[in-house]
Design an enzyme around this catalytic site. Structure first.
Site, mmCIF file in Angstrom:
data_model
loop_
_atom_site.group_PDB
_atom_site.id
_atom_site.type_symbol
_atom_site.label_atom_id
_atom_site.label_comp_id
_atom_site.label_asym_id
_atom_site.label_seq_id
_atom_site.Cartn_x
_atom_site.Cartn_y
_atom_site.Cartn_z
ATOM 1 N N GLY A 91 0.794 -1.215 0.000
ATOM 2 C CA GLY A 91 0.000 0.000 0.000
ATOM 3 C C GLY A 91 0.829 1.268 0.000
ATOM 4 C CE LYS A 92 0.825 4.683 -4.726
ATOM 5 N NZ LYS A 92 0.796 5.815 -5.696
ATOM 6 C CB ALA A 159 -6.640 1.375 5.758
ATOM 7 C CB ILE A 160 -6.256 -4.229 4.935
ATOM 8 C CG1 ILE A 160 -7.562 -4.365 5.715
ATOM 9 C CG2 ILE A 160 -5.398 -5.491 5.105
ATOM 10 C CD1 ILE A 160 -8.457 -5.482 5.220
ATOM 11 C CB ALA A 174 -5.865 1.371 10.570
ATOM 12 C CB CYS A 190 -4.906 3.758 0.813
ATOM 13 S SG CYS A 190 -5.119 3.427 2.575
#
Length: 235
Positions: A91-92, A159-160, A174, A190
């Site tokens: 992810g970002k 988010a993962i 999260a 993300c």
């Protein structure tokens, strides 16, 4: 077996000989300390993979405010004049802080890890936990995490970002519970520019803290991952 990890902890265990630590408000966990905890548990679980009984652990926490940048984050995506920690997850860039429930499952995925399946299981657990408070969360094809519908647009509520090293997981998810959304305005969360973020409290129009939803999240994640959960320690 006793943990030598400092602070005020609630210790959960899932499956065989698993230890889980929780640090919630007002004892916020510095991200660096949480990362050291992950590494310690990762080492133990990696070594246990050759044993008859495998370990599986989860850390729950609310972090001190921090931005973390995944492997695909570009320099121009970083917020100005803010603390940013580069991490090895997918992810970002995203933000962690008070009011957000962060979970780090540390477990073996076996000899042939199916990382996509693991991410889908985490999503399933979070979707089920949201249902327990009356929120209909869902997946979006091609985008990890859990989403909700807000009028004509979709917003991310969880988010993962994970990493698998030596067949054992690191990092996690999260879930936005009662956190301020202002820190997300300084980034493209993300890396997704055409969708917003939200919190459980904002959706329900009442405050839901990480502590209030933790049990539901824990039980739902364990069920989705097909683990048996037990609890011990001081609340």
């Amino acid at each position: 077996m006793h943990s030598n990890l400092p602070g005020y902890w609630l210790v959960y265990s899932i499956r065989v000989l698993a230890i889980e630590c929780i640090r919630l408000a007002p004892e916020y966990l510095p991200f660096e300390e949480g990362w050291r905890m992950q590494q310690e548990l990762h080492k133990k679980i990696t070594e246990s993979q050759t044993n008859k009984n495998r370990q599986a652990s989860m850390i729950f926490c609310e972090h001190e405010p921090v931005y973390t940048a995944g492997a695909r984050t570009r320099s121009w995506e970083m917020p100005q004049n803010e603390k940013v920690i580069r991490v090895g997850r997918g992810g970002k860039i995203t933000w962690h802080g008070p009011g957000q429930l962060v979970g780090y499952p540390i477990l073996s995925l076996g000899a042939t890890p199916d990382v996509l399946r693991y991410v889908r299981q985490i999503e399933e657990g979070l979707i089920n936990a949201l249902q327990s408070v009356g929120i209909n969360g869902f997946r979006i094809a091609g985008r990890s995490g859990v989403w909700v519908r807000n009028g004509v647009s979709d917003e991310k509520v969880a988010a993962i970002g994970v990493r698998v090293q030596k067949n054992v997981t690191l990092h996690g998810f999260a879930l936005n519970c009662s956190n301020d959304l202002a820190p997300f305005e300084k980034i493209v969360p993300c890396g997704i520019s055409d969708a917003g973020v939200t919190t459980i409290s904002r959706i329900l129009k009442r405050t839901i803290t990480p502590k209030e939803i933790l049990d539901s999240v824990f039980n739902s994640i364990c069920s989705a991952l097909e683990y048996i959960n037990t609890c011990r320690g001081n609340v």
